[in-house]
Structures are given as structure tokens and as C-alpha cells.
Motif scaffolding. Structure first.
Motif, short mmCIF file in Angstrom:
data_model
loop_
_atom_site.label_atom_id
_atom_site.label_comp_id
_atom_site.label_asym_id
_atom_site.label_seq_id
_atom_site.Cartn_x
_atom_site.Cartn_y
_atom_site.Cartn_z
N UNK A 290 7.21 -15.81 38.09
CA UNK A 290 7.25 -15.86 39.55
C UNK A 290 6.51 -14.66 40.14
N UNK A 291 6.69 -13.49 39.54
CA UNK A 291 6.01 -12.28 40.03
C UNK A 291 4.50 -12.44 39.96
N UNK A 297 4.98 -9.01 48.27
CA UNK A 297 6.43 -9.08 48.44
C UNK A 297 6.81 -10.12 49.48
N UNK A 298 8.08 -10.56 49.50
CA UNK A 298 8.50 -11.54 50.51
C UNK A 298 8.31 -11.00 51.91
N UNK A 299 8.16 -11.92 52.87
CA UNK A 299 7.85 -11.52 54.24
C UNK A 299 8.93 -10.63 54.84
N UNK A 300 10.19 -10.93 54.53
CA UNK A 300 11.28 -10.15 55.10
C UNK A 300 12.02 -9.43 53.99
N UNK A 301 11.38 -8.39 53.44
CA UNK A 301 11.98 -7.65 52.33
C UNK A 301 13.28 -6.96 52.73
N UNK A 302 13.40 -6.36 53.94
CA UNK A 302 14.68 -5.75 54.31
C UNK A 302 15.84 -6.74 54.27
N UNK A 334 13.51 -0.39 43.38
CA UNK A 334 14.53 -1.28 43.94
C UNK A 334 13.89 -2.32 44.85
N UNK A 335 12.92 -1.90 45.68
CA UNK A 335 12.23 -2.84 46.54
C UNK A 335 11.50 -3.91 45.75
N UNK A 336 10.85 -3.49 44.65
CA UNK A 336 10.16 -4.46 43.80
C UNK A 336 11.14 -5.42 43.16
N UNK A 337 12.25 -4.88 42.65
CA UNK A 337 13.27 -5.70 41.99
C UNK A 337 13.83 -6.74 42.95
N UNK A 338 14.19 -6.30 44.15
CA UNK A 338 14.77 -7.20 45.15
C UNK A 338 13.75 -8.25 45.58
N UNK A 339 12.51 -7.82 45.77
CA UNK A 339 11.49 -8.77 46.21
C UNK A 339 11.26 -9.89 45.21
#
Length: 456
Positions: A290-291, A297-302, A334-339
Motif C-alpha cells: 500500500x505504501x 500521505x493521506x489528505x487529512x493526516x491530523x 509516527x506520522x509516516x506510520x499513521x499515514x
């Protein structure tokens, strides 16, 4: 994905962020750091500063690995210029006058760009002046008529004869006086220097960051070489992934500390349990696939991060930071993991119509299909015979807290604060659907236990 740039004393971090705000700036590069960077799949890697005096320098082959994986690698100013000159034929992008001088052969010595510096807490403050900056500054002084060409040449020679750690303009002026160079020219140079020093390294670093910003998102040409994937390299690639810090951070060498554990040790431990290893590997394969298909990253990462924290009980900043520390990652990772996790969930939702049949085929391949069907049929008969098949009206309250505790004890997990964090990733339609499944399993196991105790 983001851009990784290895930066130290050449350029202030604030200035670098102005030129390339989307980048993650890492400490000066050393051996293994580019391998760690590639594992996080940045869109590009930039090398400005590097370590060499106290640790092994960045390995040429790890840069080639990044290029072979489709990640453009740029270099300028310092260690980046050296490696770019050596690897230009293989596609590393050199930028600036210093790179050109090394590439064309007018500069050869590593000490031309060598600078000792303070640590990160002191902003990587340089301890000495780089020889390339001394050359450029004295050439500018001669062009401005501050010193004669002969005096500039003599000062360059004096600087070159000095060990790199001792190079500074006060030291150079003192050496010029001791060598009997014209006092009036040295005095004029001393007065001229504070506002007119030439920082050739900083200039080249800025040029590289501007180019990276300009070329961000551009198509990357394929590597012009075949990467030789040796056993030695594979060992280096796996052992480079030290856990417990961002790329470039010093690894904790305490054998009793989790931060000293390597990725290779974790993989070896998992491989001792083939079932667990396969489960983790296949989930990781899905994430990697998927990556690779979603470079942005997704449009709404927050919002994705907030949802992840909610599902994992990370209700506040302190809990989130504790989770980051426990898992050995920083905010950027963390941002990469969540995305990626968000993209995995979206992809699985898109494939939801195809998944049931795909799951059945996997069970057939693994030889689990027929035994599972027999187990389900036996379970259905037992529940029906005792009026526990759930055919009558039920409500969520029919599933007691005792049954939920029994279930989570059975699967060896603590009961989460939010049941949604458990049932949603498993694909239940809703919480009521999950509770009915728990209730049925509880009753079936209870009946089986009673039957066994009676010896029937």
C-alpha cells in the motif's frame, strides 16, 4: 513521504527549513544512516554534512542502494560533495562549486571541507574554518584589493599547512605575521574579514536545497547500474536498523536496554515462531504494498493521527509521548506510520467485496478450510440444541462484562478501554455483531467444558 537531509555545521537549521520546509533534517550522516533513511522510504535524500573523525563515514554502497530503490540522492558542500563526486557516474546528484571542483579534479583532499563541530545542543557550531572557505575568502580579498595576489597565495599555503582542526582566521593572521607577510595588508585583511568572509560551503548547501525543492515530485530515472546484493550488504542493511531513535541518532549500547536491540535480532526472534512470523510478515507486506502504491500521505493526516490515538487509548500528549518512547520512534516516524495505516484501512475497505472469497482461498491453501467448517457446524448444533443460537431477540446487554473478560483472557490480550479498537480492525459490521460472536463462543466453550467434566 518526506525528504531527508543530513545537516550539521554547514548551514543553520532555520535557514535550511526556509529553503526546504517539507524536509526532515537529520544529524550529520555516518555509516548506516542512509540505510536507515531508505527503510523509511523518503522521496529524496540530501547529504550535506557527515561524520568521519569518530565513527565510520557513510558507506558508498548504501547510497547506491538508495539510488537503486528509486530514491534520488543529492550531495553538496561537505561530505555530500565528496560522495557525489565519487558516485556521480552512478546517478548521485552533485550540486555546487565544491562538488564541481572535486569532480573535475581541481580539489582532491578531504581536509578541504573538514570541519569539527559542537553537538546538536549547541547547534553544531563549527570549531574551525573549512579550507574551501579560506580559499574563497582570500580570493575575494585579493579581487577587492585588500591584499596582493602574492599575499593571498602565501596565506592559502599557510592555511593548507595547518592541521584542519587548527584552521581559523585569527590563527591564519598570526601565522602570516610570523612568516613576515606585509603588516599593512594583514591589518587591512583583519578589518575586512568580519563582514566579508565567503562561506562557500553554505552557498553550495543552499543551492542543493533549492534544487531539491524545485525537483520535488519529479520523475526519477531508473538506476543506470545493477546493484550487487551481497550477503555482506544484506547483513549491513538489516543490522543498520537500530531501534530506539531517529535515523542518525547515536544508538544506545547498553545490552540491557531495549534501545540496543536491532531489527535483525527482532526478525530472528520472530522466525523461531513460524506462525507468528508469517502473520507479522504478511501484514507488513500489505503495508509495504500500500505504501508503494501511495507515495503521498493521506489528505487529512491530523484526522488519521487523532483516530489512531483514540483507538489505541492515547488520550493525551503524555500518553502519546510515552507510546512513542516505548516503541522507539519520533514524531516524524509516527506520522509516516499513521499515514500508511490509514491508507491500508482505506485499501481494505475498497477491497471489502473481494476479501471474503480471498480469505476462504487462503484457508484452503493452508489446509484449514474443511476443519474450520466442521467446527462451525458442530458449534451451531450444540448452541441450537440448548436454545443458545441467538435466534431470539438479543441486546448488547446480554453480553456481560464477565463474558468479555473471558474472551480477552482466552485470546491473551487485556480488555481495551474502547471495544471499537478491537472489533473494527477485525471487520465486524458493528459492535453488536462483535458482542453476539463473543456471546456465542462463550456459551459454546462453556457447554464443551461441562460435557468434558461429565465425561461424555
Amino acid at each position: 513521504m518526506t525528504i531527508h537531509v543530513f545537516l550539521g555545521p554547514t548551514l543553520p537549521r532555520e535557514r535550511a527549513q526556509e529553503l526546504l520546509p517539507e524536509a526532515t533534517f537529520l544529524p550529520p550522516v555516518s555509516q548506516g544512516d542512509v540505510l536507515r533513511s531508505v527503510a523509511r522510504r523518503p522521496s529524496a535524500i540530501g547529504i550535506i554534512d557527515g561524520r568521519f573523525h569518530d565513527v565510520p563515514a557513510v558507506w558508498h554502497k548504501e547510497i547506491l542502494w538508495a539510488i537503486s530503490r528509486g530514491i534520488p540522492v543529492y550531495g553538496s558542500a561537505s561530505m555530500g560533495a565528496l560522495r557525489a563526486a565519487e558516485l556521480a557516474a552512478f546517478g548521485m546528484r552533485g550540486v555546487g562549486e565544491i562538488f564541481t571542483a572535486y569532480h573535475e579534479g581541481s580539489l582532491n583532499d578531504d581536509d578541504e571541507v573538514a570541519v569539527a563541530h559542537a553537538d546538536a545542543d549547541d547547534g553544531y557550531r563549527p570549531v574551525n574554518e573549512a579550507m574551501v572557505n579560506v580559499r574563497a575568502t582570500l580570493a575575494a580579498a585579493a579581487n577587492a584589493g585588500i591584499v596582493a595576489e602574492r599575499t593571498a597565495t602565501d596565506l592559502v599555503q599557510l592555511a593548507k599547512q595547518t592541521y584542519y582542526l587548527g584552521r581559523s582566521y585569527p590563527q591564519l593572521l598570526a601565522a602570516g605575521e610570523a612568516a613576515g607577510l606585509p603588516a599593512d595588508e594583514l591589518a587591512a585583511l583583519r578589518a575586512w574579514l568580519p563582514g566579508n568572509r565567503v562561506d562557500r560551503k553554505a552557498r553550495d548547501a543552499e543551492a542543493m536545497l533549492r534544487l531539491m525543492a524545485q525537483e520535488r515530485g519529479a520523475d526519477v530515472p531508473p538506476a543506470n547500474f545493477t546493484f550487487e546484493h551481497t550477503a555482506f550488504f544484506e547483513q549491513a542493511r538489516q543490522t543498520a536498523g537500530e531501534l530506539g531513535g531517529v535515523a542518525g541518532a547515536a544508538a544506545n549500547t547498553d545490552d540491557g536496554d531495549p534501545a540496543s536491540v536491532t531489527a535483525l535480532e527482532i526478525l530472528d526472534e520472530l522466525r523461531l515462531d513460524p506462525v507468528r512470523y508469517r502473520t507479522v510478515w504478511e501484514r507488513a507486506a500489505l503495508r509495504a504494498t500500500v505504501d508503494a502504491a501511495h507515495p503521498e500521505p493521506p489528505a487529512d493526516l491530523p484526522a488519521a493521527a487523532a483516530r489512531f490515538r483514540r483507538l489505541h487509548g492515547l488520550t493525551g500528549t503524555a500518553e502519546t509521548q510515552a507510546w512513542l518512547d516505548t516503541n522507539g520512534i519520533d514524531v516524524n516516524h509516527f506520522g509516516t506510520l499513521v499515514g500508511i495505516e490509514q491508507q491500508v484501512e482505506e485499501t481494505m475497505e475498497q477491497l471489502s467485496e473481494m476479501m471474503p472469497l480471498a480469505v476462504l482461498d487462503v484457508l484452503r491453501i493452508d489446509g484449514e478450510y474443511a476443519p474450520l467448517c466442521q467446527h462451525i457446524a458442530a458449534k451451531r448444533r450444540a448452541l441450537t440444541e440448548h436454545g443458545l443460537d441467538g435466534s431470539g431477540p438479543t441486546a448488547d446487554g446480554d453480553t456481560t462484562l464477565q463474558q468479555l473478560r473471558w474472551y480477552f483472557d482466552m485470546i491473551g490480550r487485556p480488555m481495551p478501554q474502547s471495544l471499537e479498537s478491537h472489533w473494527r480492525p477485525l471487520g465486524f459490521v458493528d459492535q453488536r455483531d462483535f458482542l453476539r460472536a463473543v456471546r456465542s463462543e462463550y456459551h459454546y466453550r462453556t457447554l464443551a467444558d461441562r460435557t468434558e467434566r461429565r465425561g461424555i
